[in-house]
Design a protein around this motif. Structure first.
Motif, PDB file in Angstrom:
ATOM      1  N   TYR A  27       0.836  -1.199   0.000  1.00 33.73           N
ATOM      2  CA  TYR A  27       0.000   0.000   0.000  1.00 33.73           C
ATOM      3  C   TYR A  27       0.878   1.259   0.000  1.00 33.73           C
ATOM      4  N   ALA A  28       1.913   1.266   0.847  1.00 29.20           N
ATOM      5  CA  ALA A  28       2.814   2.423   0.926  1.00 29.20           C
ATOM      6  C   ALA A  28       3.497   2.662  -0.424  1.00 29.20           C
ATOM      7  N   ILE A  29       3.916   1.597  -1.077  1.00 29.71           N
ATOM      8  CA  ILE A  29       4.553   1.727  -2.391  1.00 29.71           C
ATOM      9  C   ILE A  29       3.580   2.336  -3.399  1.00 29.71           C
ATOM     10  N   ARG A  30       2.339   1.851  -3.404  1.00 33.67           N
ATOM     11  CA  ARG A  30       1.331   2.389  -4.338  1.00 33.67           C
ATOM     12  C   ARG A  30       1.048   3.862  -4.073  1.00 33.67           C
ATOM     13  N   GLN A  31       1.227   4.297  -2.823  1.00 30.12           N
ATOM     14  CA  GLN A  31       0.980   5.690  -2.473  1.00 30.12           C
ATOM     15  C   GLN A  31       2.189   6.588  -2.765  1.00 30.12           C
ATOM     16  N   GLY A  32       3.274   5.985  -3.243  1.00 28.86           N
ATOM     17  CA  GLY A  32       4.456   6.753  -3.605  1.00 28.86           C
ATOM     18  C   GLY A  32       5.458   6.936  -2.478  1.00 28.86           C
ATOM     19  N   CYS A  33       5.323   6.174  -1.417  1.00 26.89           N
ATOM     20  CA  CYS A  33       6.272   6.280  -0.302  1.00 26.89           C
ATOM     21  C   CYS A  33       7.604   5.645  -0.692  1.00 26.89           C
ATOM     22  N   HIS A  34       8.682   6.218  -0.187  1.00 27.90           N
ATOM     23  CA  HIS A  34      10.013   5.672  -0.468  1.00 27.90           C
ATOM     24  C   HIS A  34      10.556   4.878   0.703  1.00 27.90           C
ATOM     25  N   ALA A  35       9.852   4.891   1.843  1.00 30.21           N
ATOM     26  CA  ALA A  35      10.299   4.133   3.021  1.00 30.21           C
ATOM     27  C   ALA A  35       9.134   3.955   3.988  1.00 30.21           C
ATOM     28  N   VAL A  36       9.240   2.932   4.824  1.00 31.00           N
ATOM     29  CA  VAL A  36       8.282   2.707   5.908  1.00 31.00           C
ATOM     30  C   VAL A  36       9.069   2.631   7.203  1.00 31.00           C
ATOM     31  N   ASP A  37       8.645   3.395   8.170  1.00 29.35           N
ATOM     32  CA  ASP A  37       9.302   3.478   9.468  1.00 29.35           C
ATOM     33  C   ASP A  37       8.410   2.817  10.512  1.00 29.35           C
ATOM     34  N   LEU A  38       9.015   2.128  11.462  1.00 25.34           N
ATOM     35  CA  LEU A  38       8.254   1.521  12.551  1.00 25.34           C
ATOM     36  C   LEU A  38       9.132   1.426  13.785  1.00 25.34           C
ATOM     37  N   GLU A  39       8.524   1.161  14.914  1.00 19.35           N
ATOM     38  CA  GLU A  39       9.260   0.973  16.167  1.00 19.35           C
ATOM     39  C   GLU A  39       8.833  -0.333  16.807  1.00 19.35           C
ATOM     40  N   VAL A  40       9.757  -0.926  17.544  1.00 20.31           N
ATOM     41  CA  VAL A  40       9.504  -2.176  18.252  1.00 20.31           C
ATOM     42  C   VAL A  40      10.008  -2.007  19.673  1.00 20.31           C
ATOM     43  N   MET A  41       9.199  -2.433  20.632  1.00 23.61           N
ATOM     44  CA  MET A  41       9.639  -2.372  22.024  1.00 23.61           C
ATOM     45  C   MET A  41      10.795  -3.341  22.225  1.00 23.61           C
ATOM     46  N   LYS A  42      11.723  -2.990  23.098  1.00 16.62           N
ATOM     47  CA  LYS A  42      12.911  -3.808  23.321  1.00 16.62           C
ATOM     48  C   LYS A  42      12.580  -5.244  23.732  1.00 16.62           C
ATOM     49  N   SER A  43      11.436  -5.446  24.360  1.00 12.95           N
ATOM     50  CA  SER A  43      11.062  -6.778  24.850  1.00 12.95           C
ATOM     51  C   SER A  43      10.563  -7.698  23.736  1.00 12.95           C
ATOM     52  N   HIS A  44      10.406  -7.195  22.516  1.00 13.02           N
ATOM     53  CA  HIS A  44       9.861  -7.987  21.418  1.00 13.02           C
ATOM     54  C   HIS A  44      10.961  -8.443  20.457  1.00 13.02           C
ATOM     55  N   LEU A  45      11.862  -9.258  20.967  1.00 10.53           N
ATOM     56  CA  LEU A  45      13.004  -9.705  20.165  1.00 10.53           C
ATOM     57  C   LEU A  45      12.578 -10.536  18.965  1.00 10.53           C
ATOM     58  N   GLN A  46      11.559 -11.362  19.117  1.00  9.43           N
ATOM     59  CA  GLN A  46      11.099 -12.208  18.017  1.00  9.43           C
ATOM     60  C   GLN A  46      10.570 -11.347  16.865  1.00  9.43           C
ATOM     61  N   VAL A  47       9.880 -10.274  17.205  1.00 12.62           N
ATOM     62  CA  VAL A  47       9.346  -9.368  16.188  1.00 12.62           C
ATOM     63  C   VAL A  47      10.491  -8.631  15.491  1.00 12.62           C
ATOM     64  N   GLU A  48      11.500  -8.229  16.258  1.00 14.94           N
ATOM     65  CA  GLU A  48      12.660  -7.570  15.653  1.00 14.94           C
ATOM     66  C   GLU A  48      13.290  -8.474  14.597  1.00 14.94           C
ATOM     67  N   LYS A  49      13.417  -9.743  14.909  1.00 15.53           N
ATOM     68  CA  LYS A  49      14.010 -10.692  13.959  1.00 15.53           C
ATOM     69  C   LYS A  49      13.156 -10.814  12.697  1.00 15.53           C
ATOM     70  N   LYS A  50      11.836 -10.808  12.867  1.00 11.83           N
ATOM     71  CA  LYS A  50      10.939 -10.870  11.716  1.00 11.83           C
ATOM     72  C   LYS A  50      11.149  -9.669  10.802  1.00 11.83           C
ATOM     73  N   TYR A  51      11.229  -8.463  11.384  1.00 10.16           N
ATOM     74  CA  TYR A  51      11.430  -7.269  10.574  1.00 10.16           C
ATOM     75  C   TYR A  51      12.777  -7.306   9.862  1.00 10.16           C
ATOM     76  N   GLU A  52      13.797  -7.802  10.526  1.00  9.99           N
ATOM     77  CA  GLU A  52      15.110  -7.928   9.887  1.00  9.99           C
ATOM     78  C   GLU A  52      15.045  -8.886   8.699  1.00  9.99           C
ATOM     79  N   ARG A  53      14.352 -10.017   8.873  1.00  9.42           N
ATOM     80  CA  ARG A  53      14.203 -10.975   7.770  1.00  9.42           C
ATOM     81  C   ARG A  53      13.442 -10.365   6.597  1.00  9.42           C
ATOM     82  N   MET A  54      12.564  -9.423   6.895  1.00  9.07           N
ATOM     83  CA  MET A  54      11.752  -8.787   5.854  1.00  9.07           C
ATOM     84  C   MET A  54      12.486  -7.623   5.192  1.00  9.07           C
ATOM     85  N   GLY A  55      13.731  -7.340   5.613  1.00  7.46           N
ATOM     86  CA  GLY A  55      14.531  -6.315   4.957  1.00  7.46           C
ATOM     87  C   GLY A  55      14.592  -4.975   5.668  1.00  7.46           C
ATOM     88  N   PHE A  56      13.961  -4.862   6.830  1.00 11.17           N
ATOM     89  CA  PHE A  56      14.051  -3.619   7.599  1.00 11.17           C
ATOM     90  C   PHE A  56      15.449  -3.515   8.212  1.00 11.17           C
TER      91      PHE A  56
END
Length: 75
Positions: free
Chosen positions: A30-59
């Motif tokens: 959706y962001a790409i279709r809207q012309g965005c060049h980046a997507v920013d997000l935050e993860v709480m320090k306690s969510h290590l599993q989620v951090e790994k998921k975002y890294e695998r997805m290219g963040f």
């Protein structure tokens, strides 16, 4: 233009089924279709599993110095 993924939550009974990944993919497309060049997000320090998921997805991790001031609950 940059986009921000503010909140993403998958109920515990539905985790581990790829739902979170599909939601993120949909948000990115959706962001790409809207012309965005980046997507920013935050993860709480306690969510290590989620951090790994975002890294695998290219963040990539940004170095930030975020501040907050909490107020009393007024009820």
């Amino acid at each position: 233009m940059q986009s921000r993924l503010e909140e993403l939550y998958v109920l515990p009974d539905f985790r581990g089924r790829g739902i979170g990944g599909r939601l993120i993919d949909a948000a990115l497309q959706y962001a790409i279709r809207q012309g965005c060049h980046a997507v920013d997000l935050e993860v709480m320090k306690s969510h290590l599993q989620v951090e790994k998921k975002y890294e695998r997805m290219g963040f990539t991790r940004l170095k930030r110095n975020r501040w907050t001031q909490k107020f009393q609950d007024f009820e």
